[in-house]
Design a protein around this motif. Structure first.
Motif, PDB file in Angstrom:
ATOM      1  N   ILE A 168       0.819  -1.221   0.000  1.00  0.00           N
ATOM      2  CA  ILE A 168       0.000   0.000   0.000  1.00  0.00           C
ATOM      3  C   ILE A 168       0.850   1.268   0.000  1.00  0.00           C
ATOM      4  O   ILE A 168       0.305   2.370  -0.014  1.00  0.00           O
ATOM      5  N   GLY A 169       2.159   1.121   0.003  1.00  0.00           N
ATOM      6  CA  GLY A 169       3.042   2.280   0.016  1.00  0.00           C
ATOM      7  C   GLY A 169       3.437   2.701  -1.384  1.00  0.00           C
ATOM      8  O   GLY A 169       3.037   2.105  -2.389  1.00  0.00           O
ATOM      9  N   GLY A 170       4.206   3.778  -1.453  1.00  0.00           N
ATOM     10  CA  GLY A 170       4.675   4.274  -2.743  1.00  0.00           C
ATOM     11  C   GLY A 170       6.075   4.835  -2.633  1.00  0.00           C
ATOM     12  O   GLY A 170       6.437   5.453  -1.622  1.00  0.00           O
ATOM     13  N   ASP A 171       6.865   4.592  -3.666  1.00  0.00           N
ATOM     14  CA  ASP A 171       8.217   5.144  -3.734  1.00  0.00           C
ATOM     15  C   ASP A 171       8.164   6.471  -4.487  1.00  0.00           C
ATOM     16  O   ASP A 171       7.672   6.533  -5.627  1.00  0.00           O
ATOM     17  N   ALA A 172       8.659   7.516  -3.848  1.00  0.00           N
ATOM     18  CA  ALA A 172       8.614   8.853  -4.454  1.00  0.00           C
ATOM     19  C   ALA A 172       9.952   9.197  -5.085  1.00  0.00           C
ATOM     20  O   ALA A 172      11.020   8.883  -4.546  1.00  0.00           O
ATOM     21  N   GLU A 173       9.872   9.858  -6.237  1.00  0.00           N
ATOM     22  CA  GLU A 173      11.057  10.380  -6.903  1.00  0.00           C
ATOM     23  C   GLU A 173      10.778  11.827  -7.286  1.00  0.00           C
ATOM     24  O   GLU A 173       9.801  12.114  -7.971  1.00  0.00           O
ATOM     25  N   VAL A 174      11.634  12.722  -6.819  1.00  0.00           N
ATOM     26  CA  VAL A 174      11.483  14.150  -7.082  1.00  0.00           C
ATOM     27  C   VAL A 174      12.711  14.629  -7.840  1.00  0.00           C
ATOM     28  O   VAL A 174      13.842  14.370  -7.429  1.00  0.00           O
ATOM     29  N   ARG A 175      12.482  15.324  -8.942  1.00  0.00           N
ATOM     30  CA  ARG A 175      13.577  15.941  -9.698  1.00  0.00           C
ATOM     31  C   ARG A 175      13.335  17.440  -9.759  1.00  0.00           C
ATOM     32  O   ARG A 175      12.256  17.882 -10.172  1.00  0.00           O
ATOM     33  N   GLU A 176      14.327  18.201  -9.326  1.00  0.00           N
ATOM     34  CA  GLU A 176      14.222  19.658  -9.379  1.00  0.00           C
ATOM     35  C   GLU A 176      15.440  20.211 -10.094  1.00  0.00           C
ATOM     36  O   GLU A 176      16.573  19.808  -9.816  1.00  0.00           O
ATOM     37  N   SER A 177      15.208  21.125 -11.029  1.00  0.00           N
ATOM     38  CA  SER A 177      16.283  21.712 -11.817  1.00  0.00           C
ATOM     39  C   SER A 177      16.016  23.201 -11.982  1.00  0.00           C
ATOM     40  O   SER A 177      14.956  23.707 -11.611  1.00  0.00           O
ATOM     41  N   PHE A 178      17.001  23.896 -12.568  1.00  0.00           N
ATOM     42  CA  PHE A 178      16.817  25.319 -12.849  1.00  0.00           C
ATOM     43  C   PHE A 178      16.983  25.547 -14.337  1.00  0.00           C
ATOM     44  O   PHE A 178      18.000  25.165 -14.935  1.00  0.00           O
ATOM     45  N   ASP A 179      15.969  26.158 -14.932  1.00  0.00           N
ATOM     46  CA  ASP A 179      15.954  26.470 -16.355  1.00  0.00           C
ATOM     47  C   ASP A 179      16.493  27.891 -16.531  1.00  0.00           C
ATOM     48  O   ASP A 179      15.796  28.867 -16.222  1.00  0.00           O
ATOM     49  N   GLU A 180      17.731  28.010 -17.008  1.00  0.00           N
ATOM     50  CA  GLU A 180      18.351  29.331 -17.109  1.00  0.00           C
ATOM     51  C   GLU A 180      17.662  30.214 -18.152  1.00  0.00           C
ATOM     52  O   GLU A 180      17.562  31.427 -17.972  1.00  0.00           O
ATOM     53  N   ARG A 181      17.197  29.625 -19.243  1.00  0.00           N
ATOM     54  CA  ARG A 181      16.517  30.425 -20.262  1.00  0.00           C
ATOM     55  C   ARG A 181      15.242  31.056 -19.714  1.00  0.00           C
ATOM     56  O   ARG A 181      14.954  32.230 -19.961  1.00  0.00           O
ATOM     57  N   ALA A 182      14.468  30.271 -18.986  1.00  0.00           N
ATOM     58  CA  ALA A 182      13.196  30.759 -18.458  1.00  0.00           C
ATOM     59  C   ALA A 182      13.364  31.470 -17.119  1.00  0.00           C
ATOM     60  O   ALA A 182      12.459  32.192 -16.682  1.00  0.00           O
ATOM     61  N   GLY A 183      14.499  31.251 -16.450  1.00  0.00           N
ATOM     62  CA  GLY A 183      14.692  31.817 -15.119  1.00  0.00           C
ATOM     63  C   GLY A 183      13.743  31.226 -14.101  1.00  0.00           C
ATOM     64  O   GLY A 183      13.291  31.908 -13.177  1.00  0.00           O
ATOM     65  N   ARG A 184      13.450  29.915 -14.245  1.00  0.00           N
ATOM     66  CA  ARG A 184      12.474  29.256 -13.386  1.00  0.00           C
ATOM     67  C   ARG A 184      13.020  27.907 -12.917  1.00  0.00           C
ATOM     68  O   ARG A 184      13.804  27.252 -13.617  1.00  0.00           O
ATOM     69  N   PHE A 185      12.553  27.514 -11.743  1.00  0.00           N
ATOM     70  CA  PHE A 185      12.804  26.165 -11.258  1.00  0.00           C
ATOM     71  C   PHE A 185      11.768  25.234 -11.897  1.00  0.00           C
ATOM     72  O   PHE A 185      10.601  25.595 -12.028  1.00  0.00           O
ATOM     73  N   ARG A 186      12.218  24.041 -12.267  1.00  0.00           N
ATOM     74  CA  ARG A 186      11.300  23.033 -12.793  1.00  0.00           C
ATOM     75  C   ARG A 186      11.311  21.831 -11.861  1.00  0.00           C
ATOM     76  O   ARG A 186      12.372  21.423 -11.379  1.00  0.00           O
ATOM     77  N   ILE A 187      10.119  21.293 -11.633  1.00  0.00           N
ATOM     78  CA  ILE A 187       9.995  20.187 -10.689  1.00  0.00           C
ATOM     79  C   ILE A 187       9.095  19.107 -11.269  1.00  0.00           C
ATOM     80  O   ILE A 187       8.117  19.395 -11.965  1.00  0.00           O
ATOM     81  N   SER A 188       9.474  17.868 -11.002  1.00  0.00           N
ATOM     82  CA  SER A 188       8.669  16.720 -11.398  1.00  0.00           C
ATOM     83  C   SER A 188       8.629  15.745 -10.235  1.00  0.00           C
ATOM     84  O   SER A 188       9.682  15.372  -9.698  1.00  0.00           O
ATOM     85  N   VAL A 189       7.429  15.364  -9.828  1.00  0.00           N
ATOM     86  CA  VAL A 189       7.231  14.440  -8.703  1.00  0.00           C
ATOM     87  C   VAL A 189       6.443  13.231  -9.205  1.00  0.00           C
ATOM     88  O   VAL A 189       5.416  13.388  -9.885  1.00  0.00           O
TER      89      VAL A 189
END
Length: 231
Positions: A168-189
């Motif tokens: 019943i559990g779940g394994d989480a994977e989080v990726r966070e990066s910085f997009d220099e062109r957009a000047g934004r952090f990008r995140i995927s969970v």
């Protein structure tokens, strides 16, 4: 003193992160900074088919304690608040309070993080009452992004301290990066059950603003209702 994230990763690995990620994950009592990110999640999703029906009750119950997201959506306004403080047990703690402005009203996904007792790990307490705890492994990717993977999950309430079964559990994977062109952090969970597959996740981007903790403090409602002593 260094941030709990730098301590968990070690100096060499932390230095391989993109400079903007280094600043974001230097939030802590030593830096005296807090960070608020604002943006939008391009997509909040749940598993498909039978998986969707199986996990719906868990998502609904978890949503009452700000642990899981019971709804899906696209282009959902998003805020994340990372604020350091000392908890009632004297541990440096950093909030990861995520608010999603979904149709029908906002939903929160709360976490508070402390250093693990053995080093090299972060303990991630989930929800308003810190009922769920998971060890996190943080690593720097070759492109300077941050990869976070969850380990064992434990349920804690009063004298109860049990491992959450893999069924019943779940394994989480989080990726966070910085997009220099957009000047934004990008995140995927992405959260996946080993037996039934993908459960839920979200992906999007945000900008970050920093402030001095002593000037802003920890706003009411940001800290959990109950704090768990066991790490």
């Amino acid at each position: 003193m260094t941030s709990i994230f730098r301590t968990a990763m070690g100096e060499d690995a932390f230095a391989r992160l993109h400079p903007e990620l280094q600043r974001r994950f230097s939030v802590g009592l030593a830096s005296g900074e807090m960070c608020v990110g604002r943006g939008a999640m391009d997509r909040i999703w749940h598993g498909r088919g039978l998986t969707r029906h199986l996990v719906r009750p868990f998502l609904a119950v978890g949503g009452t304690r700000n642990i899981l997201l019971p709804r899906t959506g696209r282009q959902v306004p998003f805020t994340i608040e990372n604020v350091p403080y000392l908890d009632s047990y004297g541990r440096e703690t950093v909030t990861f309070v995520r608010t999603f402005r979904l149709p029908g009203g906002p939903r929160r996904f709360d976490a508070t993080m402390v250093n693990g007792p053995t080093g090299g790990r972060i303990v991630d307490y989930l929800g308003t009452h810190q009922h769920l705890a998971s060890e996190l492994q943080l690593s720097a990717e070759p492109d300077g992004s941050l990869l976070i993977r969850s380990g064992e999950h434990r349920f804690r309430e009063g004298p109860v301290d049990v491992r959450v079964p893999e069924l019943i559990g779940g394994d989480a994977e989080v990726r966070e990066s910085f997009d220099e062109r957009a000047g934004r952090f990008r995140i995927s969970v992405r959260v996946v059950n080993r037996y039934i597959g993908p459960l839920f996740g979200y992906e999007g981007s945000f900008t970050a603003a920093y402030a001095r903790v002593r000037d802003c403090g920890v706003r009411p409602g940001l800290r959990p209702v109950r704090e768990e002593a066991r790490a």
